[in-house]
Design a protein around this motif. Structure first.
Motif: not given
Lengths: 451, 500
Positions: A38, A41-42, B127-128, B130, B256, B259, B350, B354
């Motif tokens: 990634l 940021d998420l 979201e985390i 994916g 983060g 995914r 977020p 991470r």
């Protein structure tokens, strides 16, 4: 910027990187292929401080109407009982809450002994030989009992009745489908298991008959007759019971159940929007090695001191892998500690009294409702602390009127049995010891006036 | 050393007639119970529950709690279990009346806050991961696995491919993976690990085919290693028509950073009680939501929380899902666990998530680097959030992994996961998590070094450990050979101590 749960400081991080012998954090993540690493940021909302978090989550909680605000007559699998103040105080000790499955017995005697006590209490309530350390909830416990029966008997058909909680039926069905076994739903007569309809359905392939007692409608099933019918057959008799009711009702061990399951929420656990609770399972001695889940046993140390350990683990997934009796690993330990503390506080007489008051208040309420013009019972049979009644107007009008008065009415059968048109206009009321005479009077007042 | 003292059972305490809790008097006219419920349904004797006063109950359970180790008591580096700190405020939030005191059958308009929280938690988890949608219903990781496998089955069935009846699982996998596959009627095909600890792609190539329903994988795996060939693995399974299941037990390494959806996985479970800081409770309740790729959404179990975009957004439980696999648990899942996980995600944001993964990985590598001097490190490469040592050097001295584990208890530290994964002899699987201060890590290193030294100089000290716990090493063989699974004592007039 710092985070409350992350104690490492930037100099410590540098020191640790240097001890590892790398230059940067990125070096530690070098195994992640570049194309999926990634770069941004998420997409999540930014961090909140504790006070901001509390305000935000409190706002969400305030968008709900809780049973602390309104008077509820809901049951149907989740029950509002009085919970002694000491239950959360004792069960929520950090040493219980922040532990995991007691793999290291010598420093986990607290949870292990509490579970051993829990297993004993479940056996005492149900009048069975052995209980496991818990399953997720009542519905999955029933599904596990069905699978266990299939494993014991080699049959691939399980029979239940329409009077089983529809959610439980749906869960058992899903579990059985996965192993190509069949769930047959036998009809009911007046809301009760129809034994004449059951008889021709029984066969060599029938692994188990599942009976809920009291059933979804609160009615008392002819458990002894069904048990007698199965007596000299390989088919197992599985009873699904409400643990509070066993304060006064006959324990399933006394009517010949082979496996007993149920949901432990009524024992000191809050309704919690349906979870977590815990599923309990108790069996006859001869079935113990087929039982799913953790089991705690007594043993001793080298000096002969009593102690407790997880035992009979060769049934379990971490040893037996695909030949295990179940895949369950994490269960519902803390919910069982709440249940154990609850039973310890209630004691023999307290439990009997709770169970008795539920029956008394439910029967009083039912009697009063059925004296109102146009109200009648859906089914005539004896019941425990829930009953289905037919209002003279559409059920939605009843519940709307009640809600306007700060009362949450019964469960509409139309929602749980959409396919049964003849039960469409009925409400399932539950009255526990937590309801007061004033609250019941208020309910009756509103019902009297609803048009 | 304190003298060891047995702690009486609840059943060995109290006295007949003693009460700890009184109900209000019955305020409706009392009837003889037999007049309400026919006698044939009633129990003859009350259940023989112990009778104690409130103080006795309090002392009993506080006493038990003091005989228990938890994250709040001390270091808990139990591999694959992510024993991170459980924030206190989240406990407060989960006990708010507006959550704890909700009935699942309340009218929808009275539970909008709860449904909104579930909806948003689902969005965050997707979201985390994916991926596209999720179900929050599964009650634990293994329950998520079972649900995911049911989705795989339903998906292949919808394509008319019922012949796909094999699930491929690495030899290093958690035991729940093959057990879940078996519960779903699948044949388990085991794929070996390669010399670097990853899936042997060469062997995988041989095993995938028209019978393959899917692959279950933990990445990082149970050795704590990120599979460098992950994209080749997922490509290979997908090309063969199989689906990919991600066991999220080790997701604390990747928040983060990457995914599972981007790795090519179609289904992901998260253990909210590991990765998202909800307490393990002595073995549950947990929560094991699964997130899925869009083609699997129609099969998700009922109900799913949906949002209505009317004048004012509102939320509802959608049961109208004709392709759904059915229901997999009563009601909607372990809601109060969801509240805590939601609070955690909102606290961390977020960047915080991470940072949590980075610190977890940093802490694990730091421990690994420092401990390899004393213990054999079978896979000497950068690890993720956990790593596996082998007590093989100590074994040569007659000291087993179990002895090292038991000795750690004397220092107030929970042992690592031992004898797992099965592919490492005398395995010690260590996961420090991101919430431990460096001083705790350093102390652990010193203790592990001291234990390694003891193995050389006074192995008896280890083989007879633990010495300072409330009971000595317990005899598990005896427990299994002569099962005593409940107290029987006074109930049946049998007064022998062990209840037989």
């Amino acid at each position: 910027m710092g985070y409350p749960y992350l104690p490492l400081t930037p100099p410590e991080r540098r020191e640790m990187l240097s001890a590892i012998g790398v230059d940067s954090i990125a070096d530690l993540f070098a195994d992640i292929p570049q194309e999926i690493s990634l770069k941004t940021d998420l997409n999540l909302p930014p961090a909140l401080s504790e006070s901001e978090l509390v305000r935000h989550v409190q706002e969400l909680a305030d968008r709900n109407i809780s049973l602390a605000d309104y008077t509820s007559f809901l049951g149907a699998g989740v029950y509002q009982h009085l919970i002694p103040s000491a239950v959360p105080h004792l069960a929520n000790r950090a040493e219980f809450v922040t532990a995991y499955t007691p793999y290291q017995a010598e420093i986990s005697q607290g949870v292990l002994q509490a579970t051993f006590e829990y297993q004993t209490l479940i056996c005492q309530l149900t009048d069975m030989d052995v209980a496991n350390a818990s399953l997720y909830d009542g519905a999955t416990a029933l599904a596990e009992a069905a699978l266990m029966s299939i494993a014991i008997t080699g049959g691939n058909q399980v029979i239940t009745f329409e009077s089983l909680h529809p959610d439980y039926r749906a869960v058992v069905e899903t579990y059985l489908q996965a192993v190509d076994a069949e769930l047959v739903v036998a009809p009911t007569k007046q809301g009760l298991a129809d034994i004449d309809a059951l008889r021709p359905l029984l066969g060599k392939a029938t692994a188990a008959v599942l009976l809920q007692q009291p059933n979804f409608f609160g009615l008392l099933e002819p458990a002894e007759e069904i048990s007698a019918l199965l007596e000299d057959t390989p088919t197992l008799f599985v009873a699904c019971v409400n643990p509070i009711s066993l304060g006064v009702l006959k324990p399933p061990g006394a009517y010949g159940a082979d496996i007993v399951v149920g949901d432990g929420q009524p024992l000191g656990n809050p309704p919690a929007f349906g979870g977590p609770s815990f599923g309990f399972m108790a069996v006859k001695e001869k079935h113990v090695r087929r039982m799913p889940g953790r089991i705690v046993g007594q043993t001793q140390d080298q000096d002969g001191n009593r102690g407790f350990v997880l035992t009979l683990q060769t049934r379990e997934q971490h040893i037996r892998r695909h030949r295990a009796t179940s895949n369950i690993c994490t269960n519902a330990a803390h919910s069982t500690v709440m249940g154990t503390v609850y039973l310890a506080l209630l004691g023999k007489e307290g439990l009997r009294e709770v169970a008795n008051q539920c029956a008394q208040k439910a029967h009083f309420t039912q009697d009063q409702i059925c004296r109102l013009p146009g109200w009648e019972m859906l089914f005539p049979g004896p019941f425990y602390h829930e009953f289905a009644v037919k209002p003279p107007v559409h059920w939605s009008k009843v519940n709307e009127a009640l809600l306007g008065e700060g009362i949450i009415g019964g469960v509409p059968l139309a929602k749980v049995y959409p396919e049964r048109k003849e039960w469409e206009n009925a409400l399932l009321f539950c009255v526990t010891e937590a309801r007061t005479a004033d609250e019941i009077e208020h309910l009756l007042q509103v019902l009297k006036e609803v048009k | 050393m304190s003298p060891r003292k047995e702690f009486p059972l609840l059943m060995e305490r109290g006295a007949p007639g003693r009460r700890a809790y009184l109900l209000p008097d019955l305020d409706v006219p009392a009837q003889p119970l037999k007049d309400l419920i026919p006698g044939e349904y009633l129990r003859e004797e009350p259940a023989p529950i112990p009778e104690l006063s409130e103080l006795e109950v309090a002392r009993h359970f506080v006493g038990l709690s003091r005989r228990n180790h938890g994250v709040d008591v001390g270091f808990y580096p139990l591999g694959s279990c992510t024993m991170k700190y459980n924030p206190k405020v989240n406990e407060d939030l989960a006990s708010l009346a507006g959550f704890a005191n909700l009935h699942p059958y309340q009218p929808e308009e009275t539970v909008q806050g709860a449904l909104q929280l579930m909806y948003e938690l689902e969005q965050h988890l997707c979201e985390i991961a994916g991926l596209h949608r999720a179900t929050l219903t599964p009650a634990a990781g293994a329950h998520g696995e079972l649900t995911g496998l049911m989705l795989i089955k339903a998906y292949h069935h919808s394509l008319g491919q019922d012949e796909r009846d094999e699930i491929i699982i690495p030899d290093a996998a958690h035991g729940t993976n093959p057990a879940s596959a078996a519960m779903c009627g699948y044949k388990v095909v085991e794929v070996p690990s390669n010399e670097r600890g990853g899936v042997s792609v060469k062997d995988l190539e041989r095993l995938v085919g028209p019978k393959t329903a899917g692959l279950m994988l933990t990445n990082p795996n149970t050795l704590g290693l990120f599979d460098e060939e992950i994209l080749a693995i997922t490509d290979m399974v997908r090309a063969a028509g199989g689906l990919l299941y991600y066991d999220g037990a080790n997701a604390n390494a990747i928040l983060g950073k990457c995914r599972p959806g981007d790795m090519g996985f179609d289904i992901v479970h998260f253990n909210l009680h590991k990765t998202f800081s909800t307490p393990h409770g002595g073995g549950g309740p947990g929560s094991g939501p699964i997130a899925v790729r869009d083609m699997l959404v129609p099969f998700l179990p009922t109900p799913v929380v949906e949002k209505r975009e009317d004048r004012r957004a509102s939320y509802f439980l959608d049961y109208d899902r004709p392709s759904a696999i059915g229901k997999i648990k009563g009601f909607y899942g372990n809601f109060l666990v969801m509240v805590r996980a939601y609070a955690y995600i909102r606290t961390m944001g977020p960047e915080g998530l991470r940072q949590a993964s980075e610190d977890a990985v940093l802490s694990a590598n730091y421990l690994m680097e420092r401990l390899r001097e004393f213990y054999h490190l079978p896979y000497p490469r950068i690890c993720m959030h956990e790593f596996v040592l082998s007590a093989s050097r100590q074994k040569a001295l007659g000291v087993a992994a179990q002895d090292v584990a038991k000795r750690l208890l004397d220092y107030g530290i929970h042992a690592p996961t031992v004898y797992f994964p099965l592919i490492v002899e005398e395995a010690l699987m260590i996961e420090p998590t991101e919430t431990e201060p460096k001083a705790v890590l350093d102390e652990f290193i010193d203790i592990m070094a001291a234990i390694a030294k003891e193995a050389e100089e006074s192995p008896e000290q280890l083989k007879t450990a633990p010495h300072y716990t409330v009971v000595g090493r317990l005899d598990e063989t005896r427990a299994a050979r002569h099962p005593v699974l409940r107290w029987r004592g006074a109930v049946e007039g049998d007064t022998t101590r062990d209840g037989r």
